[in-house]
Enzyme design. Sequence first.
Site, PDB file in Angstrom:
ATOM      1  N   HIS A  62      11.608 -66.407  12.134  1.00  0.00           N
ATOM      2  CA  HIS A  62      11.411 -66.467  10.685  1.00  0.00           C
ATOM      3  C   HIS A  62      10.850 -65.171  10.106  1.00  0.00           C
ATOM      4  O   HIS A  62      10.119 -64.454  10.780  1.00  0.00           O
ATOM      5  CB  HIS A  62      10.418 -67.587  10.334  1.00  0.00           C
ATOM      6  N   LYS A  72       1.442 -61.051   9.021  1.00  0.00           N
ATOM      7  CA  LYS A  72       0.657 -62.216   9.451  1.00  0.00           C
ATOM      8  C   LYS A  72      -0.138 -61.884  10.702  1.00  0.00           C
ATOM      9  O   LYS A  72       0.224 -60.994  11.460  1.00  0.00           O
ATOM     10  CB  LYS A  72       1.548 -63.431   9.682  1.00  0.00           C
ATOM     11  N   TYR A 132      -2.451 -69.257  11.623  1.00  0.00           N
ATOM     12  CA  TYR A 132      -1.870 -68.082  10.977  1.00  0.00           C
ATOM     13  C   TYR A 132      -2.728 -67.661   9.793  1.00  0.00           C
ATOM     14  O   TYR A 132      -3.081 -68.498   8.959  1.00  0.00           O
ATOM     15  CB  TYR A 132      -0.513 -68.415  10.355  1.00  0.00           C
ATOM     16  N   ASP A 168      16.421 -74.044  12.429  1.00  0.00           N
ATOM     17  CA  ASP A 168      16.242 -72.874  13.288  1.00  0.00           C
ATOM     18  C   ASP A 168      17.464 -72.633  14.183  1.00  0.00           C
ATOM     19  O   ASP A 168      17.831 -71.492  14.441  1.00  0.00           O
ATOM     20  CB  ASP A 168      14.985 -73.005  14.146  1.00  0.00           C
TER      21      ASP A 168
END
Length: 183
Positions: A62, A72, A132, A168
């Site tokens: 992603h 991130k 995250y 996905d």
Amino acid sequence: MTFTETALKGAWIIDLQRIDDERGFFARSFCQDEFTARGLKTAVAQCNVSFNLKRGTLRGMHFQLSPKAEAKLVRCTRGAIYDVIIDLRPESATYCQWRAVELTADNRRALYIPEGFAHGFQTLADDSELFYQMFEFFAPECAAGVRWDDPAFGIDWPLPDPIMSEKDRGYAPFLKNGRGVWS
């Protein structure tokens, strides 16, 4: 904290510097000054948790497109994961290259992923959880992904037959006529 830049410029492995005593240990896991000194993002926009029931779960690959490209900081707080990043910056010397880092609750290691990278992981243990820190807000209209098994990258995943979402599994091949599909 100890910062080790990966072979993919801008992506960093961050290890804790523990202060141990008879009670356990103390360590900083984020410091604005230390991140700024390395040119890393520091303004956290949101925090997310990903909990994964089964070993072999694969999430990814992603990323968000400009103007909402995201950096991130990822840490495994329970269990263990094989964390994978792909450099999707066309101007980069490591364009289309990938790296993997094992993040576990035991090693307490984190991975800083800059903008322009795809990110995904495969769980190595049941009941694995990730935390995250996101440096951009989620923007559904900018959300994108590349195939986890795309030969353009040749990622060597540790476990066969991953548990995945249809979304996905359904990402289009990255390369079309030698260029990224969104180029």
